[in-house]
Design a protein around this motif. Structure first.
Motif, PDB file in Angstrom:
ATOM      1  N   SER A  26       0.824  -1.214   0.000  1.00 25.62           N
ATOM      2  CA  SER A  26       0.000   0.000   0.000  1.00 25.62           C
ATOM      3  C   SER A  26       0.854   1.259   0.000  1.00 25.62           C
ATOM      4  O   SER A  26       0.378   2.336  -0.344  1.00 25.62           O
ATOM      5  CB  SER A  26      -0.953   0.002   1.196  1.00 25.62           C
ATOM      6  OG  SER A  26      -0.229   0.127   2.408  1.00 25.62           O
ATOM      7  N   PRO A  30       1.627   2.767  -4.892  1.00 28.41           N
ATOM      8  CA  PRO A  30       1.204   4.136  -5.228  1.00 28.41           C
ATOM      9  C   PRO A  30       2.381   5.112  -5.335  1.00 28.41           C
ATOM     10  O   PRO A  30       2.395   5.977  -6.206  1.00 28.41           O
ATOM     11  CB  PRO A  30       0.286   4.542  -4.072  1.00 28.41           C
ATOM     12  CG  PRO A  30      -0.096   3.294  -3.395  1.00 28.41           C
ATOM     13  CD  PRO A  30       0.985   2.300  -3.661  1.00 28.41           C
ATOM     14  N   THR A  31       3.365   4.956  -4.473  1.00 32.92           N
ATOM     15  CA  THR A  31       4.516   5.846  -4.511  1.00 32.92           C
ATOM     16  C   THR A  31       5.304   5.644  -5.802  1.00 32.92           C
ATOM     17  O   THR A  31       5.742   6.617  -6.430  1.00 32.92           O
ATOM     18  CB  THR A  31       5.425   5.615  -3.286  1.00 32.92           C
ATOM     19  OG1 THR A  31       4.638   5.765  -2.105  1.00 32.92           O
ATOM     20  CG2 THR A  31       6.569   6.595  -3.248  1.00 32.92           C
TER      21      THR A  31
END
Length: 119
Positions: A26, A30-31
């Motif tokens: 998570s 996304p990073t």
């Protein structure tokens, strides 16, 4: 004495390991996507928006130079944020899993046992 392969599979299938994987994913996915998009934007603007990137902001410093320097800044910010995230969220879970694998007791339980359970 190292744990048996069966024990490693047991840990891999445990809820704690699934939680660790979820926390890492998570953060990492996304990073990574955000950074790739940011980098691709820089490359595409450099290739196709030369007039925009050539705009002088201060003296000989143009938009392209600022964006280029921001690539380095964003890399360091991501690394700093990940180190902070890992220390708070990931490392305690990983340490607990490791202690349970090596000693058969989660770290929290081991601390309560050696402490006598008193506060």
């Amino acid at each position: 004495m190292p744990a048996s392969p069966e024990r490693y599979l047991e840990v891999q299938n445990s809820e704690e390991f699934a939680q660790l994987r979820h926390k890492l994913r998570s953060f990492i996915f996304p990073t990574t996507v955000a950074f790739i998009v940011w980098y691709a934007l820089y490359v595409l603007l450099s290739a196709y928006a030369r007039d925009f990137m050539a705009i002088k902001v201060i003296g000989n410093i143009n938009v392209a130079l600022i964006f280029g320097l921001l690539q380095f800044v964003s890399t360091f910010v991501i690394a700093w944020y990940y180190a902070r995230f890992a220390a708070r969220e990931v490392d305690p879970l990983a340490d607990n899993i490791y202690d349970e694998l090596e000693n058969g007791t989660p770290k929290a339980e081991a601390a309560a046992t050696t402490d006598g359970g008193t506060d």
